[in-house]
Design a protein around this motif. Structure first.
Motif, PDB file in Angstrom:
ATOM      1  N   HIS A  61       0.846  -1.186   0.000  1.00  0.00           N
ATOM      2  CA  HIS A  61       0.000   0.000   0.000  1.00  0.00           C
ATOM      3  C   HIS A  61       0.886   1.243   0.000  1.00  0.00           C
ATOM      4  O   HIS A  61       2.019   1.214   0.457  1.00  0.00           O
ATOM      5  CB  HIS A  61      -0.966  -0.007   1.180  1.00  0.00           C
ATOM      6  CG  HIS A  61      -0.290   0.047   2.515  1.00  0.00           C
ATOM      7  ND1 HIS A  61       0.243  -1.077   3.113  1.00  0.00           N
ATOM      8  CD2 HIS A  61      -0.060   1.076   3.353  1.00  0.00           C
ATOM      9  CE1 HIS A  61       0.772  -0.734   4.274  1.00  0.00           C
ATOM     10  NE2 HIS A  61       0.609   0.563   4.446  1.00  0.00           N
ATOM     11  N   ALA A  62       0.341   2.289  -0.532  1.00  0.00           N
ATOM     12  CA  ALA A  62       1.107   3.534  -0.648  1.00  0.00           C
ATOM     13  C   ALA A  62       1.165   4.231   0.699  1.00  0.00           C
ATOM     14  O   ALA A  62       0.199   4.248   1.451  1.00  0.00           O
ATOM     15  CB  ALA A  62       0.472   4.452  -1.678  1.00  0.00           C
ATOM     16  N   SER A  63       2.299   4.796   1.006  1.00  0.00           N
ATOM     17  CA  SER A  63       2.456   5.598   2.212  1.00  0.00           C
ATOM     18  C   SER A  63       3.137   6.898   1.826  1.00  0.00           C
ATOM     19  O   SER A  63       3.756   7.005   0.776  1.00  0.00           O
ATOM     20  CB  SER A  63       3.289   4.841   3.249  1.00  0.00           C
ATOM     21  OG  SER A  63       4.597   4.660   2.767  1.00  0.00           O
ATOM     22  N   LEU A  64       2.989   7.873   2.687  1.00  0.00           N
ATOM     23  CA  LEU A  64       3.628   9.165   2.445  1.00  0.00           C
ATOM     24  C   LEU A  64       4.927   9.223   3.222  1.00  0.00           C
ATOM     25  O   LEU A  64       5.005   8.758   4.352  1.00  0.00           O
ATOM     26  CB  LEU A  64       2.710  10.295   2.873  1.00  0.00           C
ATOM     27  CG  LEU A  64       1.402  10.382   2.107  1.00  0.00           C
ATOM     28  CD1 LEU A  64       0.553  11.511   2.667  1.00  0.00           C
ATOM     29  CD2 LEU A  64       1.660  10.600   0.636  1.00  0.00           C
ATOM     30  N   ARG A  65       5.923   9.801   2.610  1.00  0.00           N
ATOM     31  CA  ARG A  65       7.217   9.974   3.249  1.00  0.00           C
ATOM     32  C   ARG A  65       7.629  11.427   3.100  1.00  0.00           C
ATOM     33  O   ARG A  65       7.319  12.062   2.104  1.00  0.00           O
ATOM     34  CB  ARG A  65       8.282   9.097   2.583  1.00  0.00           C
ATOM     35  CG  ARG A  65       8.023   7.627   2.656  1.00  0.00           C
ATOM     36  CD  ARG A  65       9.103   6.821   1.960  1.00  0.00           C
ATOM     37  NE  ARG A  65       9.128   7.115   0.531  1.00  0.00           N
ATOM     38  CZ  ARG A  65      10.213   7.490  -0.148  1.00  0.00           C
ATOM     39  NH1 ARG A  65      11.363   7.618   0.454  1.00  0.00           N
ATOM     40  NH2 ARG A  65      10.150   7.726  -1.434  1.00  0.00           N
ATOM     41  N   MET A  66       8.322  11.943   4.087  1.00  0.00           N
ATOM     42  CA  MET A  66       8.953  13.253   3.968  1.00  0.00           C
ATOM     43  C   MET A  66      10.435  13.004   3.770  1.00  0.00           C
ATOM     44  O   MET A  66      11.078  12.368   4.599  1.00  0.00           O
ATOM     45  CB  MET A  66       8.710  14.104   5.208  1.00  0.00           C
ATOM     46  CG  MET A  66       7.306  14.635   5.274  1.00  0.00           C
ATOM     47  SD  MET A  66       7.050  15.772   6.644  1.00  0.00           S
ATOM     48  CE  MET A  66       8.138  17.113   6.210  1.00  0.00           C
ATOM     49  N   VAL A  67      10.966  13.485   2.651  1.00  0.00           N
ATOM     50  CA  VAL A  67      12.360  13.272   2.305  1.00  0.00           C
ATOM     51  C   VAL A  67      13.063  14.623   2.339  1.00  0.00           C
ATOM     52  O   VAL A  67      12.677  15.544   1.616  1.00  0.00           O
ATOM     53  CB  VAL A  67      12.476  12.645   0.898  1.00  0.00           C
ATOM     54  CG1 VAL A  67      13.929  12.429   0.527  1.00  0.00           C
ATOM     55  CG2 VAL A  67      11.686  11.347   0.819  1.00  0.00           C
ATOM     56  N   GLU A  68      14.076  14.743   3.187  1.00  0.00           N
ATOM     57  CA  GLU A  68      14.810  16.003   3.281  1.00  0.00           C
ATOM     58  C   GLU A  68      15.569  16.260   1.986  1.00  0.00           C
ATOM     59  O   GLU A  68      16.141  15.342   1.401  1.00  0.00           O
ATOM     60  CB  GLU A  68      15.778  15.976   4.463  1.00  0.00           C
ATOM     61  CG  GLU A  68      16.393  17.322   4.749  1.00  0.00           C
ATOM     62  CD  GLU A  68      17.109  17.374   6.091  1.00  0.00           C
ATOM     63  OE1 GLU A  68      17.503  18.481   6.474  1.00  0.00           O
ATOM     64  OE2 GLU A  68      17.260  16.318   6.745  1.00  0.00           O
ATOM     65  N   VAL A  69      15.570  17.517   1.550  1.00  0.00           N
ATOM     66  CA  VAL A  69      16.294  17.900   0.342  1.00  0.00           C
ATOM     67  C   VAL A  69      17.501  18.739   0.741  1.00  0.00           C
ATOM     68  O   VAL A  69      17.578  19.271   1.841  1.00  0.00           O
ATOM     69  CB  VAL A  69      15.392  18.679  -0.654  1.00  0.00           C
ATOM     70  CG1 VAL A  69      14.210  17.823  -1.085  1.00  0.00           C
ATOM     71  CG2 VAL A  69      14.916  19.993  -0.070  1.00  0.00           C
ATOM     72  N   SER A  70      18.439  18.868  -0.172  1.00  0.00           N
ATOM     73  CA  SER A  70      19.628  19.673   0.089  1.00  0.00           C
ATOM     74  C   SER A  70      19.255  21.147   0.174  1.00  0.00           C
ATOM     75  O   SER A  70      18.190  21.562  -0.296  1.00  0.00           O
ATOM     76  CB  SER A  70      20.656  19.478  -1.027  1.00  0.00           C
ATOM     77  OG  SER A  70      20.175  20.087  -2.223  1.00  0.00           O
ATOM     78  N   GLY A  71      20.145  21.942   0.736  1.00  0.00           N
ATOM     79  CA  GLY A  71      19.917  23.386   0.799  1.00  0.00           C
ATOM     80  C   GLY A  71      19.787  24.003  -0.582  1.00  0.00           C
ATOM     81  O   GLY A  71      18.969  24.889  -0.803  1.00  0.00           O
ATOM     82  N   ALA A  72      20.589  23.515  -1.534  1.00  0.00           N
ATOM     83  CA  ALA A  72      20.522  24.041  -2.903  1.00  0.00           C
ATOM     84  C   ALA A  72      19.167  23.742  -3.532  1.00  0.00           C
ATOM     85  O   ALA A  72      18.564  24.601  -4.190  1.00  0.00           O
ATOM     86  CB  ALA A  72      21.647  23.444  -3.752  1.00  0.00           C
ATOM     87  N   GLU A  73      18.651  22.525  -3.321  1.00  0.00           N
ATOM     88  CA  GLU A  73      17.339  22.197  -3.878  1.00  0.00           C
ATOM     89  C   GLU A  73      16.238  22.989  -3.178  1.00  0.00           C
ATOM     90  O   GLU A  73      15.296  23.443  -3.817  1.00  0.00           O
ATOM     91  CB  GLU A  73      17.052  20.695  -3.765  1.00  0.00           C
ATOM     92  CG  GLU A  73      15.719  20.324  -4.421  1.00  0.00           C
ATOM     93  CD  GLU A  73      15.430  18.837  -4.433  1.00  0.00           C
ATOM     94  OE1 GLU A  73      14.341  18.484  -4.903  1.00  0.00           O
ATOM     95  OE2 GLU A  73      16.283  18.031  -3.999  1.00  0.00           O
ATOM     96  N   ALA A  74      16.361  23.181  -1.873  1.00  0.00           N
ATOM     97  CA  ALA A  74      15.369  23.970  -1.134  1.00  0.00           C
ATOM     98  C   ALA A  74      15.317  25.399  -1.684  1.00  0.00           C
ATOM     99  O   ALA A  74      14.230  25.949  -1.898  1.00  0.00           O
ATOM    100  CB  ALA A  74      15.697  23.979   0.356  1.00  0.00           C
TER     101      ALA A  74
END
Length: 136
Positions: free
Chosen positions: A5-18
């Motif tokens: 089943h699908a779940s939601l995840r929070m994935v941290e991004v780099s400062g440059a991507e942010a």
């Protein structure tokens, strides 16, 4: 038998991507504390010369020494998106030419004493992507 089943995840991004995500958006929220209460105001922004310039409906006298700015894009249909938070010292832009420039380029919601242009010098930038994943 395993059920996926699908779940939601929070994935941290780099400062440059942010910063890239922040620069691709124009609408966010200014967040600060005033008299022990958290104040949240809608705002428009632009990123210039390593600084975040924000136009928001708040009185200049109420602008704190430090502020947080939050921007996001959430796609409800797909449960995906991202969120970026910038925090640092804040100052009201008082130079009349600079103020006029940002009033022309950033749309405001109010005019008069509750319409202020602020510059935030970012000390922290963090971001997360909301992604769909699978759990077995």
């Amino acid at each position: 038998m395993s059920t996926e089943h699908a779940s939601l995840r929070m994935v941290e991004v780099s400062g440059a991507e942010a910063l890239w995500l922040l620069q691709g958006s124009t609408l966010g929220r200014l967040v600060y504390v005033q008299r022990d209460l958290t104040v949240i105001r809608p705002a428009r922004h632009t990123w210039e010369y390593g600084r975040l310039v924000v136009r928001t409906p708040v009185q200049a006298a109420a602008v704190p020494l430090t502020a947080t700015y939050q921007v996001d894009e959430v796609r409800v249909a797909t449960s995906t998106g991202w969120t970026v938070t910038v925090a640092g010292p804040a100052e009201v832009i008082t130079d009349p030419n600079e103020d006029a420039h940002y009033r022309r380029t950033l749309t405001g919601w109010t005019y008069g004493p509750h319409d202020t242009i602020i510059r935030i010098h970012p000390h922290t930038v963090s971001g997360f992507r909301l992604a769909r994943g699978t759990d077995s």
